[in-house]
Design a protein around this motif. Structure first.
Motif, mmCIF file in Angstrom:
data_model
loop_
_atom_site.group_PDB
_atom_site.id
_atom_site.type_symbol
_atom_site.label_atom_id
_atom_site.label_comp_id
_atom_site.label_asym_id
_atom_site.label_seq_id
_atom_site.Cartn_x
_atom_site.Cartn_y
_atom_site.Cartn_z
ATOM 1 N N ALA A 18 49.456 29.678 39.564
ATOM 2 C CA ALA A 18 49.745 30.692 38.540
ATOM 3 C C ALA A 18 50.457 29.901 37.260
ATOM 4 O O ALA A 18 51.381 29.164 37.486
ATOM 5 C CB ALA A 18 50.727 31.831 38.828
ATOM 6 N N ILE A 19 50.011 29.906 36.303
ATOM 7 C CA ILE A 19 50.682 29.309 34.852
ATOM 8 C C ILE A 19 51.322 30.516 34.347
ATOM 9 O O ILE A 19 50.804 31.446 33.729
ATOM 10 C CB ILE A 19 49.834 28.747 34.171
ATOM 11 N N GLN A 20 52.772 30.412 33.975
ATOM 12 C CA GLN A 20 53.542 31.693 33.637
ATOM 13 C C GLN A 20 54.368 31.266 32.585
ATOM 14 O O GLN A 20 55.221 30.320 32.736
ATOM 15 C CB GLN A 20 54.466 32.328 34.892
ATOM 16 N N TYR A 21 54.164 31.534 31.477
ATOM 17 C CA TYR A 21 55.243 31.582 30.400
ATOM 18 C C TYR A 21 56.225 32.709 30.136
ATOM 19 O O TYR A 21 56.303 33.786 30.555
ATOM 20 C CB TYR A 21 54.658 31.619 28.971
ATOM 21 N N VAL A 22 57.528 32.327 29.883
ATOM 22 C CA VAL A 22 58.651 33.156 29.854
ATOM 23 C C VAL A 22 58.694 34.199 28.815
ATOM 24 O O VAL A 22 58.861 35.295 29.236
ATOM 25 C CB VAL A 22 60.067 32.384 29.960
ATOM 26 N N GLU A 23 58.472 33.804 27.567
ATOM 27 C CA GLU A 23 58.774 34.820 26.469
ATOM 28 C C GLU A 23 57.544 35.674 26.396
ATOM 29 O O GLU A 23 56.478 35.107 26.405
ATOM 30 C CB GLU A 23 59.144 34.033 25.156
ATOM 31 N N GLU A 24 57.737 36.936 25.872
ATOM 32 C CA GLU A 24 56.906 37.749 25.585
ATOM 33 C C GLU A 24 55.818 37.629 24.998
ATOM 34 O O GLU A 24 54.475 37.972 24.987
ATOM 35 C CB GLU A 24 57.513 39.107 25.171
ATOM 36 N N ARG A 25 56.048 36.648 23.668
ATOM 37 C CA ARG A 25 55.042 36.324 22.800
ATOM 38 C C ARG A 25 54.011 35.579 23.267
ATOM 39 O O ARG A 25 52.935 35.024 22.952
ATOM 40 C CB ARG A 25 55.813 35.769 21.497
ATOM 41 N N ASP A 26 54.546 34.700 24.327
ATOM 42 C CA ASP A 26 53.525 33.798 25.024
ATOM 43 C C ASP A 26 52.663 34.192 26.433
ATOM 44 O O ASP A 26 51.831 33.693 26.910
ATOM 45 C CB ASP A 26 54.365 32.509 25.504
ATOM 46 N N GLN A 27 52.811 35.651 26.438
ATOM 47 C CA GLN A 27 52.249 36.182 27.796
ATOM 48 C C GLN A 27 50.623 36.331 27.729
ATOM 49 O O GLN A 27 50.281 36.203 28.898
ATOM 50 C CB GLN A 27 52.539 37.752 28.123
ATOM 51 N N THR A 63 63.258 38.719 35.454
ATOM 52 C CA THR A 63 62.521 38.952 36.910
ATOM 53 C C THR A 63 61.101 39.629 36.901
ATOM 54 O O THR A 63 60.850 40.603 36.364
ATOM 55 C CB THR A 63 63.505 39.786 37.833
ATOM 56 N N ILE A 64 60.245 38.893 37.598
ATOM 57 C CA ILE A 64 58.754 39.264 37.881
ATOM 58 C C ILE A 64 58.558 39.351 39.236
ATOM 59 O O ILE A 64 59.320 38.837 40.109
ATOM 60 C CB ILE A 64 58.017 38.482 36.894
ATOM 61 N N GLN A 65 57.467 39.918 39.675
ATOM 62 C CA GLN A 65 56.842 39.693 40.933
ATOM 63 C C GLN A 65 55.663 38.829 40.668
ATOM 64 O O GLN A 65 55.089 39.137 39.660
ATOM 65 C CB GLN A 65 56.342 40.954 41.824
ATOM 66 N N SER A 66 55.394 37.641 41.506
ATOM 67 C CA SER A 66 54.237 36.838 41.306
ATOM 68 C C SER A 66 52.986 37.374 41.155
ATOM 69 O O SER A 66 52.717 38.435 41.638
ATOM 70 C CB SER A 66 54.312 36.031 42.454
ATOM 71 N N PRO A 67 52.129 36.798 40.000
ATOM 72 C CA PRO A 67 50.741 37.563 39.930
ATOM 73 C C PRO A 67 50.038 37.057 40.985
ATOM 74 O O PRO A 67 48.902 37.613 41.227
ATOM 75 C CB PRO A 67 50.453 36.986 38.623
ATOM 76 N N LEU A 68 50.333 36.176 42.030
ATOM 77 C CA LEU A 68 49.832 35.749 43.161
ATOM 78 C C LEU A 68 49.887 36.768 44.199
ATOM 79 O O LEU A 68 51.165 36.989 44.242
ATOM 80 C CB LEU A 68 50.076 34.066 43.606
ATOM 81 N N LYS A 69 49.126 37.095 44.873
ATOM 82 C CA LYS A 69 49.111 38.082 45.841
ATOM 83 C C LYS A 69 49.858 37.822 47.408
ATOM 84 O O LYS A 69 50.187 38.595 47.979
ATOM 85 C CB LYS A 69 47.854 38.872 46.322
ATOM 86 N N TRP A 70 50.096 36.358 47.732
ATOM 87 C CA TRP A 70 50.591 35.844 48.789
ATOM 88 C C TRP A 70 51.870 35.345 48.485
ATOM 89 O O TRP A 70 52.279 35.004 47.342
ATOM 90 C CB TRP A 70 49.404 35.094 49.523
ATOM 91 N N GLN A 71 52.434 34.741 49.700
ATOM 92 C CA GLN A 71 53.771 34.202 49.468
ATOM 93 C C GLN A 71 53.743 33.016 48.696
ATOM 94 O O GLN A 71 53.047 32.139 48.646
ATOM 95 C CB GLN A 71 54.425 33.733 51.044
ATOM 96 N N THR A 72 55.022 32.875 47.816
ATOM 97 C CA THR A 72 55.144 31.840 47.031
ATOM 98 C C THR A 72 55.693 30.658 47.823
ATOM 99 O O THR A 72 56.691 30.705 48.939
ATOM 100 C CB THR A 72 56.235 32.030 46.106
ATOM 101 N N ARG A 73 55.098 29.384 47.453
ATOM 102 C CA ARG A 73 55.320 28.159 48.313
ATOM 103 C C ARG A 73 56.083 27.231 47.408
ATOM 104 O O ARG A 73 56.871 26.550 47.883
ATOM 105 C CB ARG A 73 54.092 27.631 48.497
ATOM 106 N N THR A 74 55.883 27.146 46.110
ATOM 107 C CA THR A 74 56.441 26.041 45.237
ATOM 108 C C THR A 74 56.479 26.618 43.905
ATOM 109 O O THR A 74 55.845 27.398 43.399
ATOM 110 C CB THR A 74 55.678 24.786 45.482
ATOM 111 N N VAL A 75 57.408 26.052 43.010
ATOM 112 C CA VAL A 75 57.550 26.485 41.740
ATOM 113 C C VAL A 75 58.116 25.002 40.996
ATOM 114 O O VAL A 75 58.905 24.387 41.416
ATOM 115 C CB VAL A 75 58.534 27.642 41.420
ATOM 116 N N ALA A 76 57.566 24.992 39.785
ATOM 117 C CA ALA A 76 57.893 23.859 38.811
ATOM 118 C C ALA A 76 57.912 24.386 37.384
ATOM 119 O O ALA A 76 56.911 25.118 36.854
ATOM 120 C CB ALA A 76 56.803 22.672 38.960
#
Length: 359
Positions: free
Chosen positions: A229-238, A198-211
């Motif tokens: 925002a482009i987000q990888y799940v695993e720590e090694r890819d952060q 679980t994270i809080q979005s790196p974007l500062k405003w309301q989330t509209r879509t995810v893919a």
């Protein structure tokens, strides 16, 4: 025979990033109210469309981009999302009537069966397999995600989230849920009752879509302030995470001023792993996340774009042009465009940039 007749010409080298929509074809007999979601069948050229007119429609698309309505079913309120079963035999809708409904296309009936219920409108619906069983997963404004075995009336499992579910996507065993207050929950559906991350979005405003990425290593998310925002799940890819601005229009005669638009839809190409963004500014763009490069940008469509999707082969990109409610009901109008367009993918439109980073 090329797709959509003579649509095989690519953009000229002189303007390689400017896309062409002149060959795009409109779907016939579209919805009567704003379009909320588009979903292509994973098995055939059939497109499901959910709408605020309380209906889910299914169209058949031929090689020339011509469409024909094949089926529809109704909810008791606006339909907010739609999805297909993995074998392409069933279509699901989720709506403001707090219900999810299913039409079995092989059952020779127009009556949809209710297959899920929540205590508030259902915003998201997806299909998945858990331990070989075909399941349904729904996300609601009642702050829960529920898994459904279609043979049972009660949910197989309920997961409590931090806030109302605004968006959701699944790829392989990765389910990503975006909620109010910018929370993002990643669930491994092999362990469906708990959050993998679980994270809080790196974007500062309301989330509209995810893919989800095509390879299920991460996800892209868009917000109301014209950022992705482009987000990888695993720590090694952060270290590969990044965000970028999009769907903004510079104001004339103002050095730093711009109009900012919501990113309403993100869709990943099923073959190339590139992706599209579409927004309230009425434009869509194709991107290569690994090269951090925009591949193509397309002219304004005449209205907001609330939903997009690629077909199973990645040679058709469908986008809806209709009111997206970002200014409330008072700004809707009977004259606002309300249509579904089919864009033939040609040439190198969605191919990764040569020499880009590969994962």
């Amino acid at each position: 025979m090329s797709l959509f007749g003579n649509a095989s010409s690519a953009a000229s080298p002189a303007n390689a990033t400017q896309g062409d929509t002149s060959k795009d074809v409109q779907v016939k007999d579209g919805p009567e109210d704003s379009i909320s979601d588009l979903a292509f069948s994973p098995m055939s050229e059939h497109l499901a469309v959910s709408s605020w007119d309380k209906k889910v429609r299914i169209y058949e698309i031929d090689a020339q981009g011509q469409s024909q309505g094949k089926a529809l079913f109704e909810h008791e309120g606006p339909v907010l999302n739609c999805a297909w079963s993995k074998d392409g035999s069933k279509v699901f809708g989720a709506g403001a009537d707090k219900a999810a409904r299913m039409l079995d296309l092989g059952a020779n009936t127009t009556q949809a069966q209710q297959v899920a219920a929540h205590d508030a409108p259902i915003r998201c619906i997806e299909t998945l397999q858990i331990q070989g069983n075909n399941m349904l997963v729904t996300g609601s404004w009642d702050k829960t995600v529920k898994y459904w075995d279609l043979r049972q009336a009660q949910p197989a499992m309920t997961v409590n989230c931090q806030d109302r579910i605004y968006c959701m996507d699944i790829r392989d065993s990765m389910l990503v849920v975006g909620t109010a207050d910018r929370y993002v929950d990643v669930i491994n559906v092999n362990n469906p009752g708990s959050f993998y991350k679980t994270i809080q979005s790196p974007l500062k405003w309301q989330t509209r879509t995810v893919a989800c990425f095509a390879d299920a290593t991460g996800y892209a998310m868009g917000s109301i302030e014209g950022r992705c925002a482009i987000q990888y799940v695993e720590e090694r890819d952060q270290s590969s995470n990044f965000s970028f601005k999009c769907h903004r229009q510079n104001l004339p005669n103002q050095r730093d001023g711009s109009n900012v638009y919501s990113v309403n839809a993100i869709s990943f190409h099923p073959i190339h792993g590139t992706f599209s963004t579409a927004g309230s500014d009425g434009t869509f763009h194709f991107w290569d996340k690994d090269a951090k490069h925009r591949l193509k940008g397309y002219p304004e469509s005449g209205g907001s774009i609330p939903a997009t999707c690629f077909n199973r082969n990645g040679n058709i990109f469908a986008y809806a042009v209709s009111y997206d409610w970002h200014k409330g009901y008072a700004h809707n109008s009977p004259t606002y465009p309300n249509k579904i367009m089919l864009h033939p993918i040609t040439g190198d439109e969605c191919k990764p940039r040569p020499g880009g980073k590969k994962r």
